[in-house]
Motif scaffolding. Structure first.
Motif, PDB file in Angstrom:
ATOM      1  N   THR A 161       0.829  -1.207   0.000  1.00  0.00           N
ATOM      2  CA  THR A 161       0.000   0.000   0.000  1.00  0.00           C
ATOM      3  C   THR A 161       0.863   1.256   0.000  1.00  0.00           C
ATOM      4  OG1 THR A 161      -1.855  -1.099   1.104  1.00  0.00           O
ATOM      5  CG2 THR A 161      -1.721   1.302   1.315  1.00  0.00           C
ATOM      6  N   THR A 162       1.920   1.256   0.806  1.00  0.00           N
ATOM      7  CA  THR A 162       2.809   2.413   0.861  1.00  0.00           C
ATOM      8  C   THR A 162       3.450   2.674  -0.492  1.00  0.00           C
ATOM      9  OG1 THR A 162       3.273   1.979   3.193  1.00  0.00           O
ATOM     10  CG2 THR A 162       4.810   3.408   2.022  1.00  0.00           C
ATOM     11  N   PRO A 213      -7.843   3.521  -3.660  1.00  0.00           N
ATOM     12  CA  PRO A 213      -7.356   2.953  -2.391  1.00  0.00           C
ATOM     13  C   PRO A 213      -8.325   1.945  -1.797  1.00  0.00           C
ATOM     14  CG  PRO A 213      -8.253   5.139  -2.027  1.00  0.00           C
ATOM     15  CD  PRO A 213      -8.326   4.893  -3.508  1.00  0.00           C
ATOM     16  N   ASP A 231      -5.761  -1.011  -4.894  1.00  0.00           N
ATOM     17  CA  ASP A 231      -5.242  -1.586  -3.658  1.00  0.00           C
ATOM     18  C   ASP A 231      -6.309  -2.480  -3.034  1.00  0.00           C
ATOM     19  OD1 ASP A 231      -3.687  -2.169  -1.481  1.00  0.00           O
ATOM     20  OD2 ASP A 231      -3.807  -0.178  -0.564  1.00  0.00           O
ATOM     21  N   ARG A 280       0.814   4.298  -2.712  1.00  0.00           N
ATOM     22  CA  ARG A 280       0.580   5.684  -2.290  1.00  0.00           C
ATOM     23  C   ARG A 280       1.747   6.586  -2.676  1.00  0.00           C
ATOM     24  NH1 ARG A 280       0.329   7.038   2.700  1.00  0.00           N
ATOM     25  NH2 ARG A 280      -1.120   8.747   2.334  1.00  0.00           N
ATOM     26  N   THR A 281       2.952   6.052  -2.646  1.00  0.00           N
ATOM     27  CA  THR A 281       4.123   6.821  -3.071  1.00  0.00           C
ATOM     28  C   THR A 281       4.052   7.122  -4.562  1.00  0.00           C
ATOM     29  OG1 THR A 281       5.470   5.775  -1.338  1.00  0.00           O
ATOM     30  CG2 THR A 281       6.646   6.863  -3.137  1.00  0.00           C
ATOM     31  N   GLN A 303       0.888  10.465  -2.898  1.00  0.00           N
ATOM     32  CA  GLN A 303       0.239  10.701  -1.610  1.00  0.00           C
ATOM     33  C   GLN A 303       1.198  10.518  -0.438  1.00  0.00           C
ATOM     34  OE1 GLN A 303      -3.268   8.247  -1.356  1.00  0.00           O
ATOM     35  NE2 GLN A 303      -4.211   9.159  -3.173  1.00  0.00           N
TER      36      GLN A 303
END
Length: 563
Positions: free
Chosen positions: A390-391, A417, A492, A394-395, A399
């Motif tokens: 998830t990270t 998401p 995600d 988001r990167t 975000q």
């Protein structure tokens, strides 16, 4: 009279069951969920399935006593434990506190140190092996490394779910209710939960799930549909076979009912034609015979009565045929699929889509990532809970800032998401799409939304009132119909909380998508169905693995773990 009574008996009584009688429940806005539902679930493993919004979680909440029915009663023969869909634990707790055994551990330590106070013996009771049982239960769920003194905050989200399940199993309940227990679990954790269900021999187990592999392990399937429950023996495959047989029979009945309606319409039309011809002939004969008015009038009344009876007979037959067709239509399930044309999302094979160079996300185990994506590739990010999938997404979506390295995206990007929080709950579905597609006409938006199964008034439904599956369809519509059209779509865990119809609909929508796809997920059957071309294992590094090695890599507690 409304009553909720969870009776306590000895451990796992032979008659363990959970029962609801004439149960009625509605939400504060007046929405009726159940109206007179009665059922009894006996010993063994029961899988509770149904479409999103059918009331599965509500039923578990009623059985567990967390919700109160408007009418009817709920009772459980024996002790009852409930694992809700969204598990939250205080991150400041120790593992033994989360398991509910901290007091007994303290009492045992005091007794071992020579303190023979009566209160310590009362606290321990007969549970002298509580620590051994706790460690064995944690081990059976793949939490060997958790220990009893570790902080809950050090565990991943998936481990937290398993820890809560361990606490329930330690209670040795007679009735155990599990609501979507495999959501957000990686494959390793899912296997441990599957094994726990396999080994259940204690009484009544009811599990709400869309996890096909988990549902194969139950003894029976209970399908909740239109406020009532239908029972099917065996696991998921047996249920699917039974449904297929039912569908074939229902479709035959519908075809026969359609044919009967057409026949009755034809016969009614033929009867009307005959009656009209008879009326013309009668008038002609009366004119030729110059019959007295009273005689002609009597003949006319008699003919009208006869015609009315004949017409009424055929109209009754047509009405009955239409009723049978309506019943047949209700028996045939609606498996509508999303089929859309999105030519503006197409990416030529050689176009650069994404480049990562020595990227290190701010959270997770991933130390460094290099990746280059060209054309309409379909890439799956897989790995253990906490690995950083998830990270990473988001990167890439901008975000979250990376610790180091660079990420470049060369095409229009949209990110969906897990929480589906891209929608404004106060706005309608149509208004949400209009917000991300300025300049697009309302008629065009509604035409496209119809292809996402939001037809007519459903496009005006506020986003905050949508079920899980409806919300995903609405969010996906907002993503794909946005301007500019996304040529890189990142998802995600998109199948979390989706029923099987929702998964099919999502798969169909992605089949129409012609851009590059980057999906993080644990649902391997879904990932295989959307045509993944590259599998990337997220651990300390981003490593490409062959498709036939994915299951083995994820099911083993190796370096890929985020534990």
């Amino acid at each position: 009279m409304t009553s909720t009574d969870h009776n306590r008996h000895g451990p796992n009584p032979p008659g363990s069951s959970v029962t609801c009688s004439a149960l009625s429940f509605r939400w504060p806005d007046g929405t009726v969920v159940f109206d007179g539902l009665s059922l009894t679930v006996g010993r063994g493993r029961t899988g509770l399935v149904g479409a999103n919004g059918s009331g599965k979680s509500t039923l578990l909440g009623l059985l567990a006593g967390r919700l109160r029915p408007a009418q009817g009663s709920v009772s459980a023969a024996g002790t009852l434990a409930h694992l809700p869909q969204n598990v939250t634990l205080d991150t400041g707790l120790r593992v033994d506190e989360a398991l509910g055994i901290a007091g007994r551990r303290r009492a045992l330590r005091a007794i071992e140190a020579g303190d023979v106070s009566e209160e310590h013996f009362e606290t321990v009771g007969d549970d002298w092996d509580v620590e051994e049982r706790a460690l064995a239960t944690l081990g059976s769920l793949g939490l060997e490394g958790a220990g009893l003194d570790r902080a809950v905050g050090e565990l991943s989200g998936g481990e937290t779910v398993l820890l809560r399940l361990a606490a329930l199993l330690l209670e040795r309940p007679d009735v155990l209710l599990l609501d979507e227990p495999t959501n957000n679990l990686d494959l390793f954790a899912r296997r441990r939960l599957h094994e726990a269900v396999d080994s259940w021999r204690s009484g009544v187990l009811v599990v709400v799930s869309h996890d096909r592999e988990l549902l194969e392990r139950v003894d029976r399937i209970a399908e909740l549909r239109s406020g009532s429950v239908s029972w099917y023996g065996g696991g998921w495959s047996a249920y699917q076979d039974a449904l297929a047989t039912q569908q074939e029979a229902a479709e035959r009945m519908l075809r026969a009912a359609d044919a009967d309606v057409r026949r009755q319409k034809r016969e009614l039309e033929e009867t009307e034609t005959k009656l009209a011809r008879r009326r013309r002939n009668s008038r002609k004969m009366d004119a030729q015979r110059r019959a007295p008015k009273i005689v002609a009038g009597e003949r006319k009344r008699s003919a009208q009565e006869s015609a009315g009876k004949l017409r009424g007979l055929h109209e009754d037959r047509l009405g009955a045929a239409r009723e049978r067709r309506e019943e047949a239509e209700q028996a045939v399930r609606d498996d509508a699929e999303i089929r859309i044309g999105l030519p503006s999302t197409a990416v030529p094979a050689g176009r650069r889509v994404l480049s990562l160079r020595e990227l290190r996300p701010r959270y997770g185990k991933l130390r460094e990532a290099d990746l280059h994506v060209h054309g309409p590739e379909r890439i799956a990010l897989v790995g253990r809970n906490g690995a950083g999938k998830t990270t990473l997404l988001r990167t890439l979506a901008g975000q979250a800032e990376p610790r180091s390295g660079h990420a470049e995206v060369f095409v229009p990007l949209r990110f969906l998401p897990q929480r589906l929080d891209v929608l404004d709950d106060e706005l309608s579905v149509a208004a949400n799409v209009a917000r991300v597609a300025p300049g697009v006409t309302d008629n065009h938006i509604r035409g496209q939304l119809a292809r996402f199964l939001f037809k007519g008034a459903r496009a005006e439904q506020p986003a905050g009132t949508l079920s899980g599956g409806e919300r995903l369809r609405a969010a996906l519509a907002a993503m794909l119909l946005a301007a500019p059209a996304p040529q890189l779509l990142m998802l995600d865990e998109p199948t979390n909380n989706l029923d099987l119809a929702g998964v099919r609909q999502l798969t169909g929508a992605l089949a129409s998508y012609e851009g590059a796809l980057l999906v993080a997920g644990h649902d391997l059957p879904f990932l295989e169905a959307v045509g993944i071309t590259r599998w990337l294992l997220v651990g300390e590094e981003l490593r490409e693995i062959p498709a036939d090695e994915v299951r083995e890599a994820l099911a083993s507690p190796g370096d890929s773990a985020g534990v």
